[in-house]
Design a protein around this motif. Sequence first.
Motif, PDB file in Angstrom:
ATOM      1  N   ASN A 144       0.825  -1.214   0.000  1.00 31.80           N
ATOM      2  CA  ASN A 144       0.000   0.000   0.000  1.00 31.80           C
ATOM      3  C   ASN A 144       0.854   1.257   0.000  1.00 31.80           C
ATOM      4  N   GLU A 147       1.789   1.726  -3.549  1.00 25.38           N
ATOM      5  CA  GLU A 147       0.617   2.199  -4.299  1.00 25.38           C
ATOM      6  C   GLU A 147       0.485   3.712  -4.218  1.00 25.38           C
ATOM      7  N   GLN A 150       2.655   4.994  -6.814  1.00 25.91           N
ATOM      8  CA  GLN A 150       2.068   4.723  -8.123  1.00 25.91           C
ATOM      9  C   GLN A 150       0.992   5.749  -8.486  1.00 25.91           C
TER      10      GLN A 150
END
Length: 250
Positions: A144, A147, A150
């Motif tokens: 996470n 992420e 990202q």
Amino acid sequence: MERLQKILANAGVASRRKCEELITAGKVTVNGEIVKELGVKADPAVDVIKVAGKPIKQESKIYIMFNKPKGVITSVSDDKGRSVVTDYLKEIKERLYPVGRLDYDTEGLLLLTNDGDLAHKLMHPSHHVAKTYHATVERVPHGNALEKLQRGIKLEDGMTAPADVEYHDIDPDGKFATISITIREGRNRQVRRMFDAIHHPVIRLKRISFGGLFLNNLQRGKHRKLSAEELRKLHEAAEESVPKEDSKES
């Protein structure tokens, strides 16, 4: 006819931005007349163009990939006497300038050229040229956390653009991990700041790819000329990275 700063950059005088500074400072003459306006055009085949009183000459273009070691300044000189990238390319006679920069503590792929026009396009503020790094960070970031990188993460100078992020190597004891991260921006110390933001400081940072070109097995501190295919890829990346009105500049 081409813009004066483009002619100077193509002649290997300096980067286009630096050439613009030379013009506005009154260091450039065309046929004996000082030029201080950036919009002026000239013909290098006809006009006599001088910088600080010396005529420019059209150098043959050269394109170099260099594997920069840690502890080397991305510059052609340093007033503190520190090692600079051109110390490793002394046998090359043409004047070379780095395309962008790698931090003192960052190693890996760095391009150098005397093609100021191409360098300008690759470094344009609105560029999206892909740059991939292997970042070895403290501890192993959870999925996470990656992420967040990202999607884009908030730094002191604003949100970052989305990045491509994946695990490259993980220490079995969980003390560190090497993450592959691809960004398409060029902010100062951006990758380090992105990992700081998720509380996984960078231990080692190495750029392995730029604009579709890969470092592969080029040894640290060594350099080589780009192949014709690599140069083609780089030009494609440069044209894709610049707004249409800039890429059409004559």
